[in-house]
Every structure is written in C-alpha cells, then in structure tokens.
Design a protein around this motif. Structure first.
Motif, PDB file in Angstrom:
ATOM      1  N   ALA A 135      -4.056   0.082   6.450  1.00  0.00           N
ATOM      2  CA  ALA A 135      -3.081  -0.342   5.425  1.00  0.00           C
ATOM      3  C   ALA A 135      -2.205  -1.467   5.963  1.00  0.00           C
ATOM      4  CB  ALA A 135      -2.221   0.855   5.003  1.00  0.00           C
ATOM      5  N   ILE A 152      -2.037  -0.891  -3.596  1.00  0.00           N
ATOM      6  CA  ILE A 152      -3.206  -0.092  -3.211  1.00  0.00           C
ATOM      7  C   ILE A 152      -2.730   1.345  -3.000  1.00  0.00           C
ATOM      8  CG2 ILE A 152      -5.063   0.192  -1.516  1.00  0.00           C
ATOM      9  CD1 ILE A 152      -4.443  -2.746  -0.623  1.00  0.00           C
ATOM     10  N   TRP A 206     -11.133  -2.236   1.766  1.00  0.00           N
ATOM     11  CA  TRP A 206      -9.756  -2.495   1.275  1.00  0.00           C
ATOM     12  C   TRP A 206      -9.674  -3.900   0.672  1.00  0.00           C
ATOM     13  CZ3 TRP A 206      -4.791   0.171   2.193  1.00  0.00           C
ATOM     14  CH2 TRP A 206      -4.958   1.474   2.651  1.00  0.00           C
ATOM     15  N   PRO A 249      -9.677   3.501  -0.840  1.00  0.00           N
ATOM     16  CA  PRO A 249      -8.525   2.877  -1.480  1.00  0.00           C
ATOM     17  C   PRO A 249      -8.832   2.376  -2.895  1.00  0.00           C
ATOM     18  CG  PRO A 249      -9.536   1.319   0.041  1.00  0.00           C
ATOM     19  CD  PRO A 249     -10.226   2.646   0.246  1.00  0.00           C
ATOM     20  N   SER A 264      -2.239  -5.128   4.098  1.00  0.00           N
ATOM     21  CA  SER A 264      -1.190  -5.360   3.103  1.00  0.00           C
ATOM     22  C   SER A 264       0.078  -5.920   3.717  1.00  0.00           C
ATOM     23  CB  SER A 264      -0.916  -4.077   2.314  1.00  0.00           C
ATOM     24  OG  SER A 264      -1.076  -2.931   3.099  1.00  0.00           O
ATOM     25  N   SER A 292       0.832  -1.207   0.000  1.00  0.00           N
ATOM     26  CA  SER A 292       0.000   0.000   0.000  1.00  0.00           C
ATOM     27  C   SER A 292       0.862   1.250   0.000  1.00  0.00           C
ATOM     28  CB  SER A 292      -0.886   0.037   1.242  1.00  0.00           C
ATOM     29  OG  SER A 292      -1.816  -1.014   1.200  1.00  0.00           O
ATOM     30  N   HIS A 321      -3.998   4.945  -1.335  1.00  0.00           N
ATOM     31  CA  HIS A 321      -5.037   5.476  -0.466  1.00  0.00           C
ATOM     32  C   HIS A 321      -4.701   6.891  -0.014  1.00  0.00           C
ATOM     33  CE1 HIS A 321      -8.413   5.457   2.240  1.00  0.00           C
ATOM     34  NE2 HIS A 321      -7.651   5.665   3.285  1.00  0.00           N
ATOM     35  N   VAL A 340       3.820  -1.313   3.645  1.00  0.00           N
ATOM     36  CA  VAL A 340       3.190   0.006   3.566  1.00  0.00           C
ATOM     37  C   VAL A 340       4.261   1.068   3.330  1.00  0.00           C
ATOM     38  CG1 VAL A 340       1.835   1.758   4.791  1.00  0.00           C
ATOM     39  CG2 VAL A 340       1.327  -0.673   5.138  1.00  0.00           C
ATOM     40  N   ALA A 400      -7.151  -0.202  -5.804  1.00  0.00           N
ATOM     41  CA  ALA A 400      -6.156  -1.270  -5.948  1.00  0.00           C
ATOM     42  C   ALA A 400      -5.806  -1.447  -7.423  1.00  0.00           C
ATOM     43  CB  ALA A 400      -6.679  -2.577  -5.371  1.00  0.00           C
TER      44      ALA A 400
END
Ligand code: CTP
Ligand code: MG
Length: 205
Positions: free
Chosen positions: A39, A90, A104, A147, A43, A6, A92, A46, A149
């Motif tokens: 996040a 992703i 998400w 978010p 994920s 992310s 965001h 990050v 993706a």
C-alpha cells in the motif's frame, strides 16, 4: 497525477482462524505488514484500520483508526480518515498479504481509465452447486479479490447509507456504477484458516 490513497482493513477478529490472523507471522514479518508495504509503495497515503486495542501497534502509515463490528463499517472508519484530496481510493484486506504491486497498479489504472470501481477476479477451480438447488455452470462465475480501486466520489456515495456487503465493488454495482474486472492472482489468497498462512509461507520461500 490524481492522488491515490489506500485503506487497509485489519480490524477483524479472525473467528475462523482462531484469532486475529492479520498479526500472524508470515516470513520475516506479520501478515498485516506485507499489506501495508505494498500500500505504501503504490499510494500517496495509507489509512490502516485495526481493532481498537491495536491502534498504537503499526508500521508507519498516515493514519491508524479503530474499526467497526463489520468489514463494511471498518471501511467507513477508514474512509473518514482519507483526506478529500484523494481522487482514487484503494480498499484492501490486510488478510491478503501477497497481492503484487502489479495488481495494485492494474486496478488503479482501470479507474484512471474511467471505471467507478476495479476489482480483481480469478476463475473458480471447484465445481459449484447452489445450496438447496443443484449444480451450476462454473464458467459463469469468478471469485472476487482485493485490492479494489474506486473513484473516491463513487466509493463515498456507495457507503453513504451505511450498507453492508462482503466487498466494496458490490456496493458500486448496487448503486448502478461502472465496475471493471481485472485478472486477479492465484497467490493473492485471503488467509482464512491457519493452513492458509502455512501455504502462503511456502509460496514465499
Ligand atoms: N475486517 C475488518 N473489520 C471487521 C471485519 C473484518 O477490518 N469488522 C477485515 C479483516 O481484518 C480482514 C478483511 O476485513 O483483513 C476480510 O475479512 P475476513 O477475512 O472475514 O476476516 P475476519 O472477519 O477477521 O475473519 P472471520 O470472518 O473468520 O472472523
Ligand atoms: Mg469476517
């Protein structure tokens, strides 16, 4: 499963808010910390993109990098720090602290199922007029959230020529990619003015 990374973009100056809204308090922590929290849960890695003066000031993430003058530039600063092993990325807005884990996961699932990009959308509540023209049919429009993706390869390609847009799915559309929409969330509002933080605070309590 394919690694998911992310990018949380938090490098704006918050002109309409009157200051960097991503560092405003919301409930027990700052706006940006809520976005980092989800996040991290969703994920494998990050990357946080912040104003250059804030690089040392973050909850734990895998990388903190300084952003650019525009949102698109800040996304590219983040992309440069995402490792090649990431198959899904992703993006965001830090300024949307209340997106649920479920949302998400929904955008990631849509990419796993074959989309180049997946974007949350919500109906528009107000009637709409085109500036200088006249009323338009509201039912034909939706508002776009994050978010969002992406297949990592598609996102990197879409940013290669350093284009500008207010969101990243628009770049995938421009490149002829396959963009899927998922149901967004009313509570997933983007903080723009101080009233918005107050409203999200009420939603939280
Ligand atoms: N953002 C960013 N880098 C920029 C501009 C914006 O990382 N150069 C981030 C913001 O921090 C925010 C998200 O992109 O999380 C959405 O941008 P926006 O809501 O427009 O925030 P600001 O640009 O900070 O606000 P304003 O436009 O009122 O100045
Ligand atoms: Mg802005």
């Amino acid at each position: 499963m394919a690694p998911v990374w992310s990018i949380v973009v938090a490098a704006g100056s918050g002109e309409r808010f009157g200051g960097p809204k991503q560092y405003a308090p919301l409930g027990s922590r700052r706006v940006v910390d809520w976005s980092i929290g989800v996040a991290r849960r969703v994920s494998d890695g990050v990357v946080l993109v912040v104003p250059s003066a804030r690089v040392a000031d973050s909850e734990p993430v895998d990388a903190v990098v300084a952003g650019g003058d525009t949102r698109s530039q800040s996304v590219r600063c983040g992309l440069a720090a995402v490792p090649d092993e990431a198959a899904i990325i992703i993006v965001h807005d830090a300024a949307r602290p209340l997106a649920s884990d479920k949302l998400w996961h929904a955008v990631v699932d849509a990419v796993r199922n074959g989309a180049d990009a997946a974007v949350p959308v919500v109906p528009v509540a107000d009637s709409l007029r085109e500036v200088g023209a006249g009323p338009v049919d509201r039912a034909r429009f939706v508002a776009v959230q994050t978010p969002q993706a992406f297949r990592a390869v598609a996102l990197r390609a879409a940013h290669a020529e350093e284009p500008e847009a207010t969101d990243d799915a628009a770049l995938i559309d421009a490149a002829g990619g396959f963009v899927v929409t998922v149901d967004g969330e009313a509570a997933n509002r983007k903080i723009t003015t101080p009233d918005d933080v107050e409203m999200l605070g009420v939603l939280l309590s």
